[in-house]
Scaffold this motif. Structure first.
Motif, PDB file in Angstrom:
ATOM      1  N   ALA A   4       8.593   6.291 -13.377  1.00 64.26           N
ATOM      2  CA  ALA A   4      10.026   6.381 -13.089  1.00 64.26           C
ATOM      3  C   ALA A   4      10.735   5.084 -13.438  1.00 64.26           C
ATOM      4  O   ALA A   4      11.805   5.095 -14.059  1.00 64.26           O
ATOM      5  CB  ALA A   4      10.240   6.726 -11.618  1.00 64.26           C
ATOM      6  N   ARG A   5      10.142   3.967 -13.062  1.00 60.51           N
ATOM      7  CA  ARG A   5      10.775   2.662 -13.330  1.00 60.51           C
ATOM      8  C   ARG A   5      10.734   2.322 -14.819  1.00 60.51           C
ATOM      9  O   ARG A   5      11.672   1.734 -15.352  1.00 60.51           O
ATOM     10  CB  ARG A   5      10.102   1.578 -12.487  1.00 60.51           C
ATOM     11  CG  ARG A   5      10.361   1.767 -10.991  1.00 60.51           C
ATOM     12  CD  ARG A   5       9.955   0.553 -10.176  1.00 60.51           C
ATOM     13  NE  ARG A   5      10.365   0.725  -8.793  1.00 60.51           N
ATOM     14  CZ  ARG A   5       9.539   1.027  -7.791  1.00 60.51           C
ATOM     15  NH1 ARG A   5       8.246   1.198  -8.042  1.00 60.51           N
ATOM     16  NH2 ARG A   5       9.981   1.153  -6.562  1.00 60.51           N
ATOM     17  N   ALA A   6       9.661   2.718 -15.493  1.00 67.23           N
ATOM     18  CA  ALA A   6       9.573   2.480 -16.941  1.00 67.23           C
ATOM     19  C   ALA A   6      10.628   3.303 -17.675  1.00 67.23           C
ATOM     20  O   ALA A   6      11.261   2.821 -18.636  1.00 67.23           O
ATOM     21  CB  ALA A   6       8.179   2.825 -17.442  1.00 67.23           C
ATOM     22  N   ASP A  34       2.481   7.352  -4.444  1.00 69.97           N
ATOM     23  CA  ASP A  34       2.068   7.744  -5.800  1.00 69.97           C
ATOM     24  C   ASP A  34       2.436   6.627  -6.773  1.00 69.97           C
ATOM     25  O   ASP A  34       3.574   6.549  -7.256  1.00 69.97           O
ATOM     26  CB  ASP A  34       2.765   9.051  -6.179  1.00 69.97           C
ATOM     27  CG  ASP A  34       2.275   9.630  -7.506  1.00 69.97           C
ATOM     28  OD1 ASP A  34       1.669   8.883  -8.292  1.00 69.97           O
ATOM     29  OD2 ASP A  34       2.524  10.832  -7.763  1.00 69.97           O
ATOM     30  N   TYR A  35       1.469   5.795  -7.080  1.00 62.12           N
ATOM     31  CA  TYR A  35       1.719   4.642  -7.946  1.00 62.12           C
ATOM     32  C   TYR A  35       2.156   5.071  -9.341  1.00 62.12           C
ATOM     33  O   TYR A  35       3.042   4.459  -9.945  1.00 62.12           O
ATOM     34  CB  TYR A  35       0.457   3.779  -8.027  1.00 62.12           C
ATOM     35  CG  TYR A  35       0.549   2.660  -9.039  1.00 62.12           C
ATOM     36  CD1 TYR A  35       1.303   1.517  -8.781  1.00 62.12           C
ATOM     37  CD2 TYR A  35      -0.099   2.762 -10.277  1.00 62.12           C
ATOM     38  CE1 TYR A  35       1.407   0.499  -9.713  1.00 62.12           C
ATOM     39  CE2 TYR A  35      -0.018   1.748 -11.214  1.00 62.12           C
ATOM     40  CZ  TYR A  35       0.743   0.623 -10.930  1.00 62.12           C
ATOM     41  OH  TYR A  35       0.848  -0.372 -11.863  1.00 62.12           O
ATOM     42  N   GLU A  36       1.514   6.121  -9.877  1.00 64.38           N
ATOM     43  CA  GLU A  36       1.844   6.563 -11.224  1.00 64.38           C
ATOM     44  C   GLU A  36       3.284   7.049 -11.319  1.00 64.38           C
ATOM     45  O   GLU A  36       3.972   6.793 -12.311  1.00 64.38           O
ATOM     46  CB  GLU A  36       0.881   7.675 -11.667  1.00 64.38           C
ATOM     47  CG  GLU A  36      -0.492   7.178 -12.081  1.00 64.38           C
ATOM     48  CD  GLU A  36      -0.430   6.171 -13.233  1.00 64.38           C
ATOM     49  OE1 GLU A  36       0.279   6.461 -14.217  1.00 64.38           O
ATOM     50  OE2 GLU A  36      -1.068   5.118 -13.130  1.00 64.38           O
ATOM     51  N   GLU A  62       9.980   7.700  -1.056  1.00 62.59           N
ATOM     52  CA  GLU A  62       8.854   8.073  -0.189  1.00 62.59           C
ATOM     53  C   GLU A  62       7.632   8.436  -1.027  1.00 62.59           C
ATOM     54  O   GLU A  62       6.511   8.012  -0.741  1.00 62.59           O
ATOM     55  CB  GLU A  62       9.256   9.241   0.707  1.00 62.59           C
ATOM     56  CG  GLU A  62       8.195   9.646   1.703  1.00 62.59           C
ATOM     57  CD  GLU A  62       8.667  10.739   2.652  1.00 62.59           C
ATOM     58  OE1 GLU A  62       7.830  11.601   3.016  1.00 62.59           O
ATOM     59  OE2 GLU A  62       9.864  10.730   3.013  1.00 62.59           O
ATOM     60  N   ARG A  63       7.857   9.200  -2.072  1.00 60.38           N
ATOM     61  CA  ARG A  63       6.750   9.550  -2.961  1.00 60.38           C
ATOM     62  C   ARG A  63       6.222   8.321  -3.688  1.00 60.38           C
ATOM     63  O   ARG A  63       5.010   8.185  -3.898  1.00 60.38           O
ATOM     64  CB  ARG A  63       7.208  10.600  -3.972  1.00 60.38           C
ATOM     65  CG  ARG A  63       6.132  10.997  -4.972  1.00 60.38           C
ATOM     66  CD  ARG A  63       6.651  11.984  -6.002  1.00 60.38           C
ATOM     67  NE  ARG A  63       5.670  12.232  -7.034  1.00 60.38           N
ATOM     68  CZ  ARG A  63       5.883  12.984  -8.122  1.00 60.38           C
ATOM     69  NH1 ARG A  63       7.062  13.578  -8.287  1.00 60.38           N
ATOM     70  NH2 ARG A  63       4.936  13.134  -9.020  1.00 60.38           N
TER      71      ARG A  63
END
Length: 277
Positions: free
Chosen positions: A64-66, A57-59, A52-53
């Motif tokens: 998180a994925r990086a 929140d793109y950053e 949801e965040r």
């Protein structure tokens, strides 16, 4: 040297993150788990992701994925738990992403292929899992930081504080720190203290080794070093009672001894963690 032991590692990432292990290095943890030359059959970590965040929140989503990809590059399997939100009768919102059940089930199902299991958590809910793994013949080791269940510590075969493992937890204000070298910042415990003389000795794990049980730095093959410490180098909040408590973890800098060849002296000694705080 290969011990022939089949090793599995299970990381309760959210418990670690919120209990002193933020920024724990998975490459160092892997190296630590393989210190005896065993075969790392399972490397599992359980992480939370707030979808949801992430939509707003793109950053957050990008970082998180990086981070997840970096951990995967070190050879870890990540089980991602989606954060869930709950609203009570008063309108208060709480979030949960509990991976305890997933981690416990995986550990039990995979135990038949393993000789040693390394749990990275402080959660006492894993007590029954530890007992079950031991009854199946596995040696169970534990790494934790803050708020580690006392009962869990006493039930495993060996407990290690993550603060004391070289480079497992980065020292943020020393980004180029070379643990164990002169001028480096390290963490250790006090092994001897002489209040009437105003000095004592600290013990530091110099490098990751299969010989962690050889705790006397004077013994051949010990991976530990002894560091002289004068009372004048202790911070104001480092009391004598804290120094004498073996559960107190001290952070300090290594200086070269002027009195002893290849010896070390501690400077700027402060508390990294104490069970009493």
């Amino acid at each position: 040297m290969n011990s022939g032991l089949r090793v599995g590692v299970f990381v309760d990432a959210e418990n670690v993150r919120y209990n002193g292990g933020y920024q724990m290095r998975y490459d160092v943890l892997r190296r630590y788990a393989a210190r005896s030359g065993g075969e790392l059959l399972r490397l599992n970590t359980y992480m939370a992701f707030d979808s949801e965040r992430a939509r707003e929140d793109y950053e957050y989503a990008k970082k998180a994925r990086a981070y997840q990809q970096m951990v995967r590059d070190f050879g870890w399997k990540i089980t991602v738990k989606t954060v869930r939100r709950y609203t009570d009768d008063n309108g208060n919102v709480t979030t949960k992403a509990n991976a305890d059940l997933d981690m416990a089930v995986d550990a039990m199902l995979q135990a038949s292929m393993l000789d040693k299991v390394l749990l990275v958590t402080g959660d006492g809910d894993f007590l029954q899992v530890v007992n079950a793994l031991q009854n199946r013949g596995c040696r169970v080791e534990l790494i934790g930081f803050k708020n580690v269940s006392r009962q869990l510590q006493q039930s495993v075969d060996t407990f290690y504080s993550g603060y004391l493992i070289p480079d497992l937890l980065p020292i943020p204000y020393e980004p180029r720190n070379e643990w164990g070298k002169v001028g480096s910042c390290v963490r250790g415990v006090c092994t001897k203290w002489f209040p009437d003389k105003g000095y004592g000795f600290l013990r530091v794990l110099d490098h990751i080794s299969p010989n962690l049980w050889i705790t006397d730095p004077r013994d051949e093959g010990s991976p530990y070093i002894s560091v002289f410490c004068h009372a004048n180098e202790l911070a104001e909040d480092v009391t004598e009672d804290l120094v004498l408590n073996r559960e107190t973890i001290l952070e300090f800098y290594l200086s070269e001894s002027e009195q002893k060849d290849n010896g070390f002296v501690a400077s700027n000694v402060r508390l990294a963690f104490s069970i009493n705080r």
